[in-house]
Design a protein around this motif. Structure first.
Motif, PDB file in Angstrom:
ATOM      1  N   PRO A  89       0.829  -1.207   0.000  1.00 60.82           N
ATOM      2  CA  PRO A  89       0.000   0.000   0.000  1.00 60.82           C
ATOM      3  C   PRO A  89       0.866   1.262   0.000  1.00 60.82           C
ATOM      4  O   PRO A  89       0.357   2.354  -0.231  1.00 60.82           O
ATOM      5  CB  PRO A  89      -0.772  -0.113   1.312  1.00 60.82           C
ATOM      6  N   TRP A 119      -1.018  -0.186  -3.891  1.00 61.81           N
ATOM      7  CA  TRP A 119      -2.369  -0.743  -4.023  1.00 61.81           C
ATOM      8  C   TRP A 119      -3.196  -0.601  -2.755  1.00 61.81           C
ATOM      9  O   TRP A 119      -2.659  -0.575  -1.654  1.00 61.81           O
ATOM     10  CB  TRP A 119      -2.262  -2.232  -4.376  1.00 61.81           C
ATOM     11  N   ARG A 129     -10.275   4.442  -7.111  1.00 62.98           N
ATOM     12  CA  ARG A 129      -9.109   3.774  -7.686  1.00 62.98           C
ATOM     13  C   ARG A 129      -8.435   2.870  -6.658  1.00 62.98           C
ATOM     14  O   ARG A 129      -8.423   3.154  -5.463  1.00 62.98           O
ATOM     15  CB  ARG A 129      -8.133   4.822  -8.203  1.00 62.98           C
ATOM     16  N   ARG A 130      -7.889   1.762  -7.146  1.00 62.44           N
ATOM     17  CA  ARG A 130      -7.221   0.811  -6.256  1.00 62.44           C
ATOM     18  C   ARG A 130      -5.709   0.817  -6.402  1.00 62.44           C
ATOM     19  O   ARG A 130      -5.021   0.077  -5.696  1.00 62.44           O
ATOM     20  CB  ARG A 130      -7.753  -0.594  -6.534  1.00 62.44           C
ATOM     21  N   GLU A 131      -5.216   1.579  -7.354  1.00 59.93           N
ATOM     22  CA  GLU A 131      -3.759   1.651  -7.499  1.00 59.93           C
ATOM     23  C   GLU A 131      -3.354   3.064  -7.869  1.00 59.93           C
ATOM     24  O   GLU A 131      -4.126   3.806  -8.467  1.00 59.93           O
ATOM     25  CB  GLU A 131      -3.249   0.649  -8.554  1.00 59.93           C
ATOM     26  N   HIS A 132      -2.164   3.424  -7.476  1.00 63.89           N
ATOM     27  CA  HIS A 132      -1.542   4.656  -7.960  1.00 63.89           C
ATOM     28  C   HIS A 132      -0.035   4.456  -7.908  1.00 63.89           C
ATOM     29  O   HIS A 132       0.450   3.478  -7.355  1.00 63.89           O
ATOM     30  CB  HIS A 132      -1.994   5.883  -7.162  1.00 63.89           C
TER      31      HIS A 132
HETATM   32  C1  4JM Z   1      -4.146   4.018  -3.449  1.00 66.54           C
HETATM   33  C2  4JM Z   1      -3.281   2.967  -3.259  1.00 66.54           C
HETATM   34  C3  4JM Z   1      -2.644   2.835  -2.055  1.00 66.54           C
HETATM   35  C4  4JM Z   1      -2.896   3.731  -1.035  1.00 66.54           C
HETATM   36  C5  4JM Z   1      -3.764   4.797  -1.238  1.00 66.54           C
HETATM   37  C6  4JM Z   1      -4.394   4.940  -2.448  1.00 66.54           C
HETATM   38  N1  4JM Z   1      -2.262   3.587   0.163  1.00 66.54           N
HETATM   39  S1  4JM Z   1      -4.895   4.147  -4.997  1.00 66.54           S
HETATM   40  C7  4JM Z   1      -5.422   5.767  -5.205  1.00 66.54           C
END
Ligand code: 4JM
Length: 430
Positions: A89, A119, A129-132
């Motif tokens: 994350p 993630w 969203r689940r990833e950045h």
């Molecule tokens: C996202 C992925 C990981 C964290 C926060 C947001 N910790 S996706 C916008």
């Protein structure tokens, strides 16, 4: 048999990427690469070395029992070998893991940067969203606030490089030692510190009476809750100085602001006691950058985390760093009209007028590429009209036409696509 599609040859698959994920077709990928280039350029200007970690880590690396959003939304699962794993994350625990693993083999201070996909997984998904991607810069082995001052200046340098000014963006800076001192003054037990930080971080995102209820439910008397909330509402260091008996946090903050003045970025930063950040491991200075129009979420955030390594079973080292996501900054750049056009840039298109000349075209393309030209070789039989249209679409500078009569004389026909000039040019003179 699964009747949706599995194993069935002629059933269409869903062409959308999995929920909460993104594809990066060329236009989006050009923006992402451009942004990452800027991250890398700034990191190298500050003499940080690039590192990388696996996206998949052992779940244990992220288990913390403080009720942080980041660990509550962990994208974790069991792999085929029965191991608990997680898609990271955030990047800091992996960095900490590598520092512990290297032990005495690395000389301090360490200045590392990394750019990686992070993630999250929410059960209730509201199209979030689940990833950045996140850019991190970290300094390990420095106790003094010189490290935080340098990190904030790195971010300021990035903003300037992107055309963002101190009227567009500002940093809110505080120290968790402010809250620590305030709690001590109110005789609130230290074991509530992390929980209080996580609740205070929700100011502005949650109703104030919810915040109060949350703090009171931890067993903090209402009078102390009010005192804490008053202290975190302060917007100048001088006001803070009057109410805090422990001046340690104030000394550090004053040092940081003095350094910022000498770097020349004082106009970018302001003190704000409500900034604590939502991560459990911060111990000292914390900061975040925000757009001054107040339209967007925080652009980036960071701080000092001097005790993270021991929570992972290692020997503590002083440390600080920041995380900078790929989404909010692009929104801001679009809003300010600062996102560059980033067209695909090709120098030459090489085209054989006649099919029999395709091999010669390959030779010409090869020669040009060896000279460093970006060359698009036309790989199939096309009409000249198509080639001209194609040249316009990909922003080519020149068209290199391979024709029989010119080739006999060791020449090719060159059309400069901006001036419309045409001439025959010797192969060696290209
Ligand atoms: C996202 C992925 C990981 C964290 C926060 C947001 N910790 S996706 C916008």
């Amino acid at each position: 048999m699964d009747m949706e599609n599995n194993g069935l040859e002629n059933m269409a698959i869903d062409v959308n990427p999995p929920k909460g994920t993104r594809d990066f077709p060329p236009e989006e990928m050009r923006i992402r690469s451009w942004l990452f280039q800027n991250f890398r350029e700034v990191s190298r200007l500050f003499a940080f070395e690039e590192v990388d970690f696996p996206v998949l880590e052992s779940e244990a690396l992220f288990i913390r029992k403080a009720g942080e959003e980041i660990t509550e939304q962990l994208y974790s699962f069991e792999d085929k070998g029965g191991r608990r794993v997680a898609l990271r994350p955030e990047l800091t625990p992996s960095l900490a893991r590598l520092i512990i693993q290297k032990g005495k083999a690395v000389s301090l201070p360490i200045k590392w940067f990394t750019i990686g996909q992070c993630w999250r997984y929410e059960r209730m998904t509201r199209g979030r969203r689940r990833e950045h991607y996140q850019w991190n810069m970290d300094v390990i082995g420095i106790t003094e606030v010189t490290a935080e001052a340098e990190l904030i200046f790195a971010i300021v340098t990035l903003f300037k490089q992107l055309g963002i000014t101190s009227s567009d963006v500002g940093f809110k800076v505080s120290s968790r030692k402010v809250l620590q001192a305030a709690m001590q003054q109110c005789s609130i037990s230290e074991h509530l510190f992390t929980k209080v930080c996580i609740t205070i971080d929700k100011i502005g995102k949650m109703e104030m009476d919810e915040i109060e209820k949350d703090l009171a439910s931890s067993g903090i008397p209402m009078e102390s809750v009010k005192t804490l909330l008053h202290i975190v509402s302060l917007k100048t260091i001088s006001e803070l100085e009057e109410v805090l008996s422990d001046q340690n946090a104030i000394v550090e903050l004053r040092q940081l602001f003095s350094l910022a003045e000498h770097y020349g970025y004082l106009q970018w930063i302001e003190f704000d006691a409500s900034v604590v950040r939502g991560l459990a491991y911060y111990t000292g200075i914390v900061f975040e950058a925000f757009d001054r129009d107040g339209k967007l979420r925080a652009i980036c955030g960071g701080g000092r985390y001097d005790r993270l390594l021991s929570t992972l079973g290692g020997e503590d080292l002083p440390a600080c760093g920041f995380g900078f996501g790929d989404a909010v900054i692009v929104e801001l750049l679009k809003e300010k009209g600062l996102l560059p056009a980033l067209p695909l840039m090709v120098d030459d298109i090489v085209f054989a007028i006649d099919g029999a000349l395709q091999q010669m075209a390959a030779t010409v393309a090869s020669t040009l590429r060896q000279k460093g030209q970006k060359v698009d070789l036309v790989l199939e039989r096309k009409k000249l009209k198509w080639v001209f249209k194609h040249a316009e679409r990909i922003n080519a500078s020149r068209l290199i036409l391979i024709g029989e009569s010119e080739w006999q004389q060791g020449m090719v026909r060159v059309k400069n696509l901006s001036t419309r000039e045409e001439s025959n040019v010797k192969l060696d003179d290209l």
